[in-house]
Each structure stands twice: as structure tokens, then as C-alpha cells.
Design a protein around this motif. Sequence first.
Motif, mmCIF file in Angstrom:
data_model
loop_
_atom_site.group_PDB
_atom_site.id
_atom_site.type_symbol
_atom_site.label_atom_id
_atom_site.label_comp_id
_atom_site.label_asym_id
_atom_site.label_seq_id
_atom_site.Cartn_x
_atom_site.Cartn_y
_atom_site.Cartn_z
ATOM 1 N N GLU B 241 21.366 24.279 -6.003
ATOM 2 C CA GLU B 241 21.736 25.567 -5.904
ATOM 3 C C GLU B 241 22.457 25.535 -7.624
ATOM 4 O O GLU B 241 21.008 27.388 -8.094
ATOM 5 C CB GLU B 241 23.039 26.312 -5.362
ATOM 6 N N ALA B 242 22.865 24.628 -7.945
ATOM 7 C CA ALA B 242 23.358 25.436 -9.734
ATOM 8 C C ALA B 242 21.873 24.880 -10.681
ATOM 9 O O ALA B 242 21.190 24.173 -10.125
ATOM 10 C CB ALA B 242 24.051 24.692 -10.144
ATOM 11 N N SER B 244 20.706 22.744 -14.067
ATOM 12 C CA SER B 244 21.639 21.718 -13.710
ATOM 13 C C SER B 244 20.067 20.496 -15.268
ATOM 14 O O SER B 244 19.218 21.245 -14.861
ATOM 15 C CB SER B 244 21.884 20.563 -12.705
#
Lengths: 421, 381, 81
Positions: B241-242, B244
Motif C-alpha cells: 500500500e504505502a 517506500s
Amino acid sequence: MREAEVLVIGAGPAGVMAAAAAAEQGRRVLLLDDNAAAGGQIWREGVAMPGEREDARRKAALGRLRESGAELLAGWRVFDAPAEGRLRAASATAAATFCYERLVLATGARERFLPFPGWTIPGVFGAGGLQALVKGGFPVEGKRVAVAGSGPLLLAVAAHLKLRGARITGVAEQAAFGRLLLFGASLMLYPAKLLEALRYRGALGAARYRTGCWPVAALGDSRLTGVRLTDGSKTWEEECELLACGFHLTPNTELAALLGCAFRQEFVEVNELQQTSIRNIYCAGEATEISGLEGALVQGEVAGLACAGRLEAARACNNRRRSTRSFARRLDAAFRLRSELRSLAVPQTIVCRCEDVTFAQLARYRTWTEAKLQARCGMGACQGRVCGPATQTIFGWKPGSVRPPLVPVPVSALCKDESTA
Amino acid sequence: MTYDVVILGAGIVGCACARECASAGLRTAVIERDLPGGATTAAGMGHLVAMDDSPSQLALTRYSRSLWQELEAELPPSVEYEARGTLWIAADEQEMAEVSAKQAAYVEAKVASTALDGAQVAEAEPNLRRGLAGGLLVPEDAVIYPPAAAAFFLEEAERRGAVLLRGKSAVSAGRGRVRLEDGTEIGCASIVAATGADKALLPWLPIQRRKGHLVITDRYPGFAHHQIIELGYLKSASELEADSVAFNLQPRRTGQLLIGSSRQYGSNDAGVEQEILRRMLERACEYMPGLAQTVAIRAWTGFRAATRDKLPLIGPVPGPVIDPAGDDPTLYLVIGFEGLGITNAPGAARLLVDQLAGRTPAIPVEPYLPVRASLWEPAHA
Amino acid sequence: MHEEMALFVNGRRVAVPQGAMVSSAFLIAGDPCRISTGGEPRTAMCGMGTCFECRAVVDGMPHTRTCQLPCRPGMKVETAG
């Protein structure tokens, strides 16, 4: 982080005028330039020569800039436009973010270089290139110098080099005499220009100014010994130690492209207030048209006034502005490159100087991006600033997309600010 | 016009498939809208790596890496194949524990590796910061220049009779027919979608686009010797999801340094973004402080095609569950390689043609069959 | 004549006028700024910071453009590559 109401990029004549005009109206103005001093290419400062008089217009313009209260930051190169109203720039030792309400792009033009056999031999320079290097302390006294290529710059360069003691073997202008005659006739409309041209021509003395004549090879091995010239029917060689060779100018529009400004052919599109397609971004000088000093000065003035909201005053310059625009069209017609120049390179001729990519390696590709990916053309430090316009002329390739960093910068400049400007 | 196989997309995967199809005697056409090897292929690092984030991933990357090794002698110099090895680095003792687990996985899969202590890491790569706990060297991993490799596969395919339709855009593909923008209809027994991260033609593909940034420096020969990756990379790569970043550095044959890596979801803008670039480079400078002084000459972005289970989709489309148009026995996929498309191109191409030609594959293909995607929740765009 | 200063080009002392750029110091010394990827000697060409032919090693820093870099007394510059 530095903030300015009006941020001007490029301290050549257009940028100096824009900065001064906006600052005189009380705006907080920052002027960035990648050179060590203001003046641009045409007013480049240099190692002084005894007896050399300072150009009066340069002196007046730089004086006006100093009085205006605009702040000059020299030695800074813009490399990114990360968000609306923000630019990132780097100096030799630092990087910083610059915020603006209005932006004036006065990024000027650079010489167009075309590859021909031997053009990478030490001793071959740009025309303006050699002039800049001489101003930067390279002595040419007593040296045999050939000047070749195209554009009004050739005469100015030859005259300057002669003043510095060079022996000019000749000036070879690719444009045909007929075209120049028309241009010369049109100069009658611009008496100042004509005087300037005659003054340069006079300074050349016995050296020949040949039209319809262009270089086909630079001769020598690790050092230049001569140049081979042709007029299309006969070919001859002239001995020289230095060759100053450039094919007119090509605009510096990378930053405008990164910002998303609209273009008109290769130039940044502007309206009568020098406003680009983006509301708070203006562009002045040779990035909008090649119209020489006069054009740059008036466009800079208009952009500066317009940025300061003085629209009436900006529009009052319109007659002068229109006259320089028509000069730009005549200049373009007179010095348009002849088609023979597209086939100067032979298979072994290096086209991309950063990566040493030859004409033969490129000939099999269809686009700039393909040549870049498969042959490394334009992959080097100059980011295609030399081979891009060259391959555009030779192969008709369109330039690729523009991405940050616009110029090579230390990795640290792409990290957080190390220090402020 | 009819072919046995029409391949959509001339990225490195499509080109490898074309070569494999043509070698199997199939009449093959490749359709490329733009420039062969010019999209995700051109944006990737070109790291040939045995990746151990799952046994199936390791099986495929190891297999494909072995095919690259077989090819090495044939590759032209422009491909810049160099067996530099990968140095996975552990910053602290906790990451050192991961080194042991990683090495065990490699032993199991018969991939050579050597554990290094902090001093050995410092000796192997003197420009890494001092005080790192250790690392794992995987000596048979290699680096290549992907666009040249794609061009090599394509030339090989053409030499064996495959046809490249360049500058052609397919507007529909299915049930043995591919229609081009100019109205041309091409009939074929099989359609192979090797469309990478481009979902324009087949919007139902169960893949997500994951944007990445890379920076390349001017030439610094000898600055680094291996592909160097922080062990945290696996965490970054598996984050679904995030956004990075992870330190990943590759020395090129030219002496240039390729600096990565970043992963972003939900961004469809191909522009270079200052903030993630800054995070990525600051991370790199934490591991290699000397990088801060090197000159960056270019930055770019690319889109990886990610699947839910991080494994690619290689094989026939299973039916209406993932393709709303229904069961199409002619349609095959070779997509969803995330960051491993370069490594996996020859292996995936071989497994695909094994299926097309009814050959027995060298490794089990089940983990990569698209049918498993029918169990996934619909991908959010 | 002008006031001069000296710097070191590839270890040799070279006198240049005050205000001279490092690229000019290479030209005065007769040394190339860099050796190209194909092994050719190159010197500054455009003189204005766009062609990058004038990259050299300046006080140990590689890939430094020299055509816009003023000379400083005692500076050590070397041909790159």
C-alpha cells in the motif's frame, strides 16, 4: 528557502532588463544566473584588455540593474521545478529552493553545433565559444584563426579576436550572398544594426568574408592544423591553429519545457506582454525568438513591467517590440541552414561528444529516444544539448522529454537543502 | 494475415516471447505501439537476481537466471552482461538474522551464496558506511542493460521469421483476432499479452501500477563493485500500500552508478517527483555517504506491473472471473513481474511456449498460472 | 600587462591572467580537459557551460566544468579520464 515576488532566470540583457524594470516598480526581485557575473553571453565580462572600452549599453544596463535594488545571485543553475511557484537551483557548494509569485525566463540561446569530420580535435571551438574562452583568459595573440559557420555572431567574433591580436584567416558564412544581400538591405530599416555590421567588417581588414561557403573538415590529429572549406563547387584548405565555428543559435528552452509552457516551433510562445501559456510565467529574449540584443532588451523591459502590473507601460513598448520581431524573421530567413550541412558528417564522425557515438551508429535509428536507448546518444553530461540540435538538423529527430535535474548536479543537491543561498 | 501467435507489446518480455515462439517454429508477430524496449524495460535497472521472497519466486528467478547464463556467450557487448553478484547488506544484528534465513532459502534452492561479516562487507565495498553488521553475497547474480537485451531478443526473433509491427496500436484483441488502429485485422491461434504496466487494451488485467524512480551518475569507475541492496529492500518490495524507498545501487560497465529504489502506488503521473526522489537518495547516502558528492546526470521513472501475490501471470486466461468478456481459449498472459521482468523474461517466455507447444516445462508452472487471480479481490485501480 | 597568478595543470605550474577561467588554463598549458570515452583528447568548446567538454578534475573533484570556474592561486587541476 528564498522568496521573491519576481524571480528572473538568466542575467543576460533580457533578464537584466526584466529584473531592473520590475525592481524599479518596487517589486522584490531575485535574478539568478549560472555565470560568475551578470551580462549573459553578449556582455560577458572577462580578463580586461588594455585600451578596451566598455560597451556603453552594457554599462548602462548593469548600472541600472544595480540601482534598481534587484538582487543578483551569480553562479546558480536551476535544475528542477518541483511544485507550482518553486524552483530548485544549485551553486558550486549549495542547493536551495526559490519561491516566486511571478517568474521571468530569460534563458537565452546557445550556439548550434553541427558535426563534421575533425570537429572534436582540440583547437576547434564554437564561434561564441572561442570568444568566451578568450574573455576567460585564453590568449590568441599571433594565432591563425579561421571563423566559420553561420550567423551575425561570426563577424562580431572575428572582430573581437582580431582586436585581441589574432590573425583571422577568413570568415566563412554558409548563407548565400543573395540571402544576405536581402538581409543587408533590410538592415537599412535598422541603422544601428547596419553600423554595427560595418564596424565589424571594417575591423577585419584584409581577412575575407566569404558567403556561400562552409567547413567540410577540420584537419589535424591531436592538434588543429587547418580547415577544409567548400563553396559547393570547389574545395580548398586553409592553415589555422584555431577554428571558431558555430551555426547560428538555438534557444535554451529546457526550463520552459519542464514548467509546461507552450511552444511555437522550437521557441517559447508568448503574448504581447511576454506572458507564456502559464499565467504567472513570462519569457523574454532569445528563448522566444532570435532577435539579438535589441529584441532581448525590449522584451526584458516588457516582461519586467508586466510582472510589476504596469501593463500600460509594457504595452507602450509595443512598437519597438514589433520591430525587433520582424528583425528576428529576417535574421531567420537570411541565415537558414543550407541542406548540404546535413551531410557533413561521415560514418566515423562523432555526433554525440559526451559518449563518442558516431554517425554510423546513429544512422540505423528512427527517433531520438531510440538512438538514446540503443546507442547512448545524448546520455552524457550535456544531456543532449549539443547532439540534440545536431541530430534534429541531420535526421529531423524531435527532442525527447525534459526531466529534472535539468543540469548535472551533485546527488546532495537532490537531497534536503544543505545550506541556504 | 494470419499467425500462430500474435504478441502484444515488445518490451523485454514480449521480445523474449517472440524469440522463444519463433525458435519453436511458430509463425509469430509482435505488435508494438511505440518503441521496442522503450517503456518499463528502459526504465528498469537490469539486475538479474535470484529473489527469495517466496519459494515460487525463487524457483522462477533462479530458472530464468540460468537461462541468462546460458545466453551469455551469445549476447552482444551492448547488453553489458556482467556477473557482478548481489551484495545484500545487513545494517544491524536483527538484519543479520535475516541473512541466515536468506542463506538457508538459497541453500534449499541450490543458489550459491556466502555470508559476510561486517569487516568482509567493508572490504568488498569500501564506500559503504562503516559499522554495518554484515551481508550475503550472491555471486552468480548479474547486471545487464535491458533495452539492448530486448533489441537482441527481437533481432533473434526476426532472424527466425518473426514479424515486428512497429508503430501499430491494437484496439481490440481476443478470440483469435487482433484489430489494429488502422483497421487491419490479424488472425491467430494464440494472442499473448505482454503489455507490462499498460492496461489500455485489457483494462481488466489484475495488475497495479507501481511507480519507481532511478538516478544515474556520471562515471566513477571502481566506486562500487557489486549490485548492493539493503536487506530492507524485500520489505519495501513487498509493501502493498504505502510508498517506500530502499537503498539499491548498481555499478554500470561505464563506471556510472545507478541509484534506486522507490515504490509508489496510485501515481499515474510519469514525472520525476522531488519528495520521493529526495527520500530515495537520502537513504542511499545513509548507506554510501560518498554518493552525496557524485554528480547525478539524469533521473527517470517507470511503472512496474504488480500482482496481489507478487508472482507473475504466465499462461491462459481462466475465464469470466477475471476477463469480463468470458472464456477466451486463445488469450495468454505474460505479465505482472513487478521489479523482476528483466530477470524473468527468458524464463517466463520459455514457460509460456512450453504451454503453447505442449512441452514439459523445466519447473512447475502452476504457481504462475493466471487462474489463481480469479480468487483475488478486484484490484483497486 | 595584466596581473598574473599561478595554478597547477597536471602538476605543472601555469601562469594565467587574473580573472581567467580554469578552461583557459588548460588551453594555455596545451593540455586537454578530459579524455573522451573513446580515448580522444578534448578541450572546452562552447565556453558557456552547455557542452560539458571542459569537465576536469579540480582539486580532486572529478566532473567539474571549468569554463565558468575562475582560477584561484595554487589550484590543482588535472585532465579527467
